[in-house]
Design a protein around this motif. Sequence first.
Motif, PDB file in Angstrom:
ATOM      1  N   GLN A  13       0.839  -1.286   0.088  1.00 40.96           N
ATOM      2  CA  GLN A  13      -0.007   0.076  -0.019  1.00 40.96           C
ATOM      3  C   GLN A  13       0.816   1.108   0.036  1.00 40.96           C
ATOM      4  O   GLN A  13       1.605   1.273   0.858  1.00 40.96           O
ATOM      5  CB  GLN A  13      -0.853   0.129   1.065  1.00 40.96           C
ATOM      6  CG  GLN A  13      -2.143  -0.514   1.047  1.00 40.96           C
ATOM      7  CD  GLN A  13      -3.173  -0.326   2.144  1.00 40.96           C
ATOM      8  OE1 GLN A  13      -2.671   0.074   3.348  1.00 40.96           O
ATOM      9  NE2 GLN A  13      -4.463  -0.097   1.939  1.00 40.96           N
ATOM     10  N   THR A  38      -5.080   6.596  -1.525  1.00 49.09           N
ATOM     11  CA  THR A  38      -4.022   5.083  -0.995  1.00 49.09           C
ATOM     12  C   THR A  38      -4.613   4.102  -2.028  1.00 49.09           C
ATOM     13  O   THR A  38      -5.702   4.008  -2.002  1.00 49.09           O
ATOM     14  CB  THR A  38      -4.532   4.904   0.349  1.00 49.09           C
ATOM     15  OG1 THR A  38      -3.919   6.131   1.296  1.00 49.09           O
ATOM     16  CG2 THR A  38      -3.727   3.628   0.752  1.00 49.09           C
ATOM     17  N   TYR A  40      -2.912   0.236  -3.814  1.00 51.88           N
ATOM     18  CA  TYR A  40      -2.116  -0.966  -3.766  1.00 51.88           C
ATOM     19  C   TYR A  40      -1.314  -0.768  -4.761  1.00 51.88           C
ATOM     20  O   TYR A  40      -1.609  -0.559  -6.261  1.00 51.88           O
ATOM     21  CB  TYR A  40      -2.781  -2.363  -4.020  1.00 51.88           C
ATOM     22  CG  TYR A  40      -3.431  -2.721  -2.320  1.00 51.88           C
ATOM     23  CD1 TYR A  40      -2.710  -3.275  -1.577  1.00 51.88           C
ATOM     24  CD2 TYR A  40      -4.648  -2.307  -2.256  1.00 51.88           C
ATOM     25  CE1 TYR A  40      -3.125  -3.719  -0.324  1.00 51.88           C
ATOM     26  CE2 TYR A  40      -5.332  -2.753  -1.037  1.00 51.88           C
ATOM     27  CZ  TYR A  40      -4.323  -3.290  -0.077  1.00 51.88           C
ATOM     28  OH  TYR A  40      -4.921  -3.716   1.216  1.00 51.88           O
TER      29      TYR A  40
END
Length: 114
Positions: A13, A38, A40
């Motif tokens: 992340q 945010t 991945y």
Amino acid sequence: MPRQVTPSTMRTQITLQTPTTTENTRGELVPSWADLVTVYAEATPVRSRDTFAAGKEQLPVDVIFRIRWRASITAAHRVMWRSEPYSIHGEPVDVDGRRTTLELSCIRGVRDGR
């Protein structure tokens, strides 16, 4: 064909941040960063700081992040990973030309005193 990111390779992340200004206690505007999103990512640390291409020395890159395509990300943004800031070196790259994967070449540390 370039390797695309898949859910199984995006294990990290990261937080993408955008430059902004805030007001300090004296009323002065000071540069700062605000969280944008945010996501991945696939993080690939670059092993050697000495990179050469076409006989020219390139700026060292510490890590390459691959994320799903986001049109709004530019070199003005930065990445926060493991509580460390990473400056985006150069414009993000559309890996396959189909706007599915975005590659961010990053250098550890802050720039412009922010």
